[in-house]
Design a protein around this motif. Structure first.
Motif, PDB file in Angstrom:
ATOM      1  N   GLN A 231       0.842  -1.193   0.000  1.00 24.59           N
ATOM      2  CA  GLN A 231       0.000   0.000   0.000  1.00 24.59           C
ATOM      3  C   GLN A 231       0.882   1.250   0.000  1.00 24.59           C
ATOM      4  OE1 GLN A 231      -2.045   0.466   3.749  1.00 24.59           O
ATOM      5  NE2 GLN A 231      -3.465   1.990   2.943  1.00 24.59           N
ATOM      6  N   ASP A 232       0.571   2.173  -0.886  1.00 26.52           N
ATOM      7  CA  ASP A 232       1.258   3.464  -0.841  1.00 26.52           C
ATOM      8  C   ASP A 232       0.697   4.288   0.305  1.00 26.52           C
ATOM      9  OD1 ASP A 232       2.984   3.050  -2.909  1.00 26.52           O
ATOM     10  OD2 ASP A 232       1.651   3.870  -4.438  1.00 26.52           O
ATOM     11  N   LEU A 233       1.582   4.999   0.975  1.00 24.67           N
ATOM     12  CA  LEU A 233       1.167   5.856   2.078  1.00 24.67           C
ATOM     13  C   LEU A 233       1.818   7.222   1.891  1.00 24.67           C
ATOM     14  CD1 LEU A 233       1.685   3.268   4.947  1.00 24.67           C
ATOM     15  CD2 LEU A 233      -0.512   4.254   4.271  1.00 24.67           C
ATOM     16  N   TYR A 234       1.147   8.240   2.436  1.00 26.81           N
ATOM     17  CA  TYR A 234       1.688   9.599   2.386  1.00 26.81           C
ATOM     18  C   TYR A 234       2.152  10.008   3.766  1.00 26.81           C
ATOM     19  CZ  TYR A 234      -0.927   9.650  -1.961  1.00 26.81           C
ATOM     20  OH  TYR A 234      -1.414   9.355  -3.207  1.00 26.81           O
ATOM     21  N   LEU A 235       3.241  10.748   3.811  1.00 24.56           N
ATOM     22  CA  LEU A 235       3.615  11.397   5.071  1.00 24.56           C
ATOM     23  C   LEU A 235       2.727  12.616   5.221  1.00 24.56           C
ATOM     24  CD1 LEU A 235       6.034   9.541   4.523  1.00 24.56           C
ATOM     25  CD2 LEU A 235       7.480  11.267   5.585  1.00 24.56           C
ATOM     26  N   ARG A 236       2.158  12.782   6.388  1.00 26.22           N
ATOM     27  CA  ARG A 236       1.133  13.809   6.560  1.00 26.22           C
ATOM     28  C   ARG A 236       1.652  15.203   6.220  1.00 26.22           C
ATOM     29  NH1 ARG A 236       0.652  13.666  13.176  1.00 26.22           N
ATOM     30  NH2 ARG A 236       2.761  14.383  13.636  1.00 26.22           N
ATOM     31  N   ILE A 237       0.766  16.014   5.673  1.00 31.69           N
ATOM     32  CA  ILE A 237       1.067  17.425   5.416  1.00 31.69           C
ATOM     33  C   ILE A 237       0.379  18.306   6.457  1.00 31.69           C
ATOM     34  CG2 ILE A 237       1.478  17.103   2.954  1.00 31.69           C
ATOM     35  CD1 ILE A 237      -1.362  18.195   2.454  1.00 31.69           C
ATOM     36  N   SER A 238      -0.515  17.709   7.238  1.00 34.75           N
ATOM     37  CA  SER A 238      -1.126  18.434   8.360  1.00 34.75           C
ATOM     38  C   SER A 238      -1.799  17.398   9.253  1.00 34.75           C
ATOM     39  CB  SER A 238      -2.155  19.457   7.882  1.00 34.75           C
ATOM     40  OG  SER A 238      -3.429  18.835   7.728  1.00 34.75           O
ATOM     41  N   PHE A 239      -2.256  17.856  10.424  1.00 36.80           N
ATOM     42  CA  PHE A 239      -2.938  16.917  11.343  1.00 36.80           C
ATOM     43  C   PHE A 239      -4.448  17.100  11.287  1.00 36.80           C
ATOM     44  CE2 PHE A 239       0.520  18.654  14.447  1.00 36.80           C
ATOM     45  CZ  PHE A 239       1.537  18.262  13.596  1.00 36.80           C
ATOM     46  N   GLU A 240      -4.868  18.097  10.583  1.00 35.48           N
ATOM     47  CA  GLU A 240      -6.219  18.632  10.692  1.00 35.48           C
ATOM     48  C   GLU A 240      -7.338  17.594  10.643  1.00 35.48           C
ATOM     49  OE1 GLU A 240      -6.894  22.160   8.663  1.00 35.48           O
ATOM     50  OE2 GLU A 240      -9.064  22.065   8.879  1.00 35.48           O
ATOM     51  N   LEU A 241      -7.320  16.750   9.604  1.00 35.92           N
ATOM     52  CA  LEU A 241      -8.481  15.879   9.406  1.00 35.92           C
ATOM     53  C   LEU A 241      -8.598  14.831  10.510  1.00 35.92           C
ATOM     54  CD1 LEU A 241      -8.399  15.488   5.523  1.00 35.92           C
ATOM     55  CD2 LEU A 241      -9.585  17.177   6.927  1.00 35.92           C
ATOM     56  N   TYR A 242      -7.458  14.383  11.029  1.00 39.35           N
ATOM     57  CA  TYR A 242      -7.521  13.415  12.131  1.00 39.35           C
ATOM     58  C   TYR A 242      -7.935  14.069  13.434  1.00 39.35           C
ATOM     59  CZ  TYR A 242      -5.767   9.595   9.334  1.00 39.35           C
ATOM     60  OH  TYR A 242      -5.647   8.599   8.396  1.00 39.35           O
ATOM     61  N   LEU A 243      -7.436  15.270  13.685  1.00 41.98           N
ATOM     62  CA  LEU A 243      -7.818  15.933  14.939  1.00 41.98           C
ATOM     63  C   LEU A 243      -9.310  16.254  14.945  1.00 41.98           C
ATOM     64  CD1 LEU A 243      -4.739  18.270  15.570  1.00 41.98           C
ATOM     65  CD2 LEU A 243      -5.318  16.126  16.710  1.00 41.98           C
ATOM     66  N   LYS A 244      -9.841  16.633  13.816  1.00 38.64           N
ATOM     67  CA  LYS A 244     -11.269  16.949  13.779  1.00 38.64           C
ATOM     68  C   LYS A 244     -12.126  15.684  13.882  1.00 38.64           C
ATOM     69  CE  LYS A 244     -11.546  19.917  10.311  1.00 38.64           C
ATOM     70  NZ  LYS A 244     -11.540  21.157   9.469  1.00 38.64           N
ATOM     71  N   ARG A 245     -11.592  14.563  13.399  1.00 45.15           N
ATOM     72  CA  ARG A 245     -12.298  13.297  13.651  1.00 45.15           C
ATOM     73  C   ARG A 245     -12.440  13.073  15.162  1.00 45.15           C
ATOM     74  NH1 ARG A 245      -9.349  11.868   8.806  1.00 45.15           N
ATOM     75  NH2 ARG A 245     -10.416  10.345   7.473  1.00 45.15           N
TER      76      ARG A 245
END
Length: 505
Positions: A231-245
RNA sequence: GGGCGCGUAGCUCAAUGGUAGAGCAGCGGCCUUUUAAGCCGUUGGUUAAGGGUUCGAGCCCCUUCGCGCUCACCA
């Protein structure tokens, strides 16, 4: 290990020591105090006038030595400070004096025991009774000479070449005291920020760095691959979407301090990986976040520097609240005479910009043009702390609309010292609108634009469970550190800044 | 990625196209309260790498590598 001439001389000393039965890298030390503790104990006894003798065993790196036959002076330095050593032959004996001279070089870690005294010139010194090598240095420190004179550090020549300093940060730190101070300050800044948020009932969390879908910012990601999962994975560019989850899950106040990775150009204010603080605050909005930002920075200044007025690049910056507030549209009208509300499309805006003789890269997205304008005409002028607020919707796919103004979102960016420092908005929490925004990104950005925000179905699902209204905030810690330590490049506040790989043969 | 600049001893720096140097560090010697960097002596170079011009190149030209500044890029 290839040894230089200077290193060979030191290596021969190791062999000399071993043949004399002395281990140059002993397993244990017998150090009982830091240098600062020993000095403090002596000063206390001296002030009390009790005549109490302070005996101690301290350790440190040998930083200077002046051998004068039957008498010698030296300085050692540990993490707490530095102290002069005072050696006399009638105290130590001929053999020990010779051993000190023959075995020890600048840069060696040594331990030494004796009484703390004041010399005739008044300098607090350790009158050496015994000493021991703790770790022999093979490579000479890149500082020719460095000593305390009347309590002032005198540097005759030291490591100054930026490339060597960054590539061999260990040597830079070992030799340049003010570099150590910068990183101590950095640690204090991060701690002060944590304390502030903890005190305001935020909880600190850790979210994935390896992400199947990146998002939360407009940036090109690094891509990596998980072998077993194929599986290809990306190194995060921000935390935003996980923190809002997590706000969906009921954590009303969350924050994370960690590393973001952006696969873009490096500059004096950009490093491929950088440290970011983000927090999300349920039931708040961007106005409340502005106030909290002002308070947080002021609190950090108080705690770390003891003042809210800092000098950066020769200019005084005053972090006392409130910060200057500038409406983005009005700011651009004042700065370059363009009213973005009169140009609702990328085409009309870009012809208005061309008519003004501006140079810029044409782009399909109107927001990118506006971003260019503010980077060109506003950002450099925001030396004093400034909130620029009310951004165009199309460069802010995660921010909530300003009531009654469909083209504008409740978003602000904070600036100081002519740099962007933070970015925040009232968070969009309507799942249908969010889906539409993602689709808009797909339409308005070119298909090959890697900064286009990708659709994130799971994020939409989270939001559909009900996401509390909230204000969110992100800040580049490195840039704050630049401002508070008066360093003009991000490399000076990163311990190991990214440099191009070099063939070292 | 473009432009400009830089790369000389371990470190900091000199050297009109004409013998590669200094200070500190190192090494040797002197010296029992130094701190002006104690005093005296001395070793140390593939001048980033490679090529070219020239009787002769650290210096001029080309290529490569790295760094810096700057522009572009960059929420």
């Amino acid at each position: 290990m290839e040894l230089s001439d200077l290193e060979k001389i030191r290596f021969e000393k190791i062999q000399k020591m071993r043949s004399a039965g002395i281990e140059p890298y002993p397993t244990r030390s017998e150090v009982t105090q830091t240098i600062a503790e020993a000095i403090k104990a002596f000063e206390k006894a001296e002030a009390a006038g009790s005549g109490e003798v302070i005996s101690t065993t301290i350790g440190g790196r040998l930083r200077a030595s002046r051998l004068m036959g039957k008498l010698a002076f030296a300085h050692i330095e540990d993490g707490s400070g530095r102290i002069q050593l005072f050696l006399r032959v009638n105290e130590l004996g001929e053999e020990a004096m010779l051993r000190f001279k023959d075995h020890f070089d600048l840069g060696d870690y040594i331990q030494t025991s004796g009484d703390v005294v004041r010399t005739r010139t008044g300098e607090i010194s350790l009158q050496v009774r015994d000493f021991k090598m703790l770790a022999k240095a093979i490579t000479p420190l890149p500082a020719a000479k460095d000593e305390m004179v009347d309590g002032v550090l005198v540097r005759h020549a030291t490591l100054a070449d930026p490339e060597t300093r960054y590539r061999q940060r260990y040597a830079d730190l070992a030799v340049n005291e003010e570099v150590r101070r910068v990183f101590r300050t950095r640690a204090a800044i991060v701690k002060a920020m944590r304390d502030f948020l903890d005190d305001h009932d935020f909880i600190e969390v850790e979210t994935p760095i390896l992400q199947p879908i990146y998002g939360g910012a407009a940036a090109k990601p690094f891509v990596t691959h998980h072998n077993q999962l194929k599986q290809d994975l990306y190194l995060r560019i921000s935390f935003e979407l996980y923190l809002k989850r997590l706000t969906v899950g009921g954590f009303d106040r969350v924050y994370e301090i960690g590393r973001d990775f952006r696969n873009e150009g490096v500059s004096f204010k950009h490093n491929p990986e950088f440290t970011q603080l983000e927090f999300y605050w349920a039931y708040a909005d961007y106005l409340k976040v502005m106030e909290l930002t002002e308070q947080m920075i002021a609190a950090v200044c108080d705690k770390v520097l003891g003042t809210r007025k800092v000098v950066f690049d020769g200019k005084e910056i005053d972090f006392n609240p409130p910060w200057q507030r500038v409406d983005l549209r009005q700011g651009l009208i004042d700065a370059c005479g363009i009213d973005i509300n009169q140009y609702p499309t990328a085409e009309t805006l870009s012809s208005a910009m061309l008519a003004k003789g501006m140079k810029f890269k044409p782009d399909g997205a109107r927001g990118k043009l506006i971003d260019h304008l503010l980077g060109e005409y506003l950002e450099p002028s925001f030396i004093q702390p400034t909130f620029l607020y009310d951004y165009p919707r199309d460069i802010s796919p995660l921010a909530k609309n300003k009531p009654g103004d469909p083209a504008t979102v409740e978003r602000f960016e904070g600036f100081a010292g002519g740099m962007e420092l933070c970015n925040a908005f009232t968070e969009l929490n309507d799942p249908f609108e969010q889906e539409e925004r993602f689709l808009e990104m797909g339409r308005e950005y070119k298909a090959d634009d890697e900064e286009r925000h990708p659709m994130d179905e799971d994020y939409l699902r989270a939001m559909s469970y009900g996401m509390p209204p909230q204000g969110g905030f992100g800040m580049g810690i490195d840039r704050l550190c630049m401002l508070l330590t008066d360093r003009r490049t991000i490399r000076e506040v990163l311990l190991f800044p990214h440099l191009r790989e070099r063939d070292e043969e």
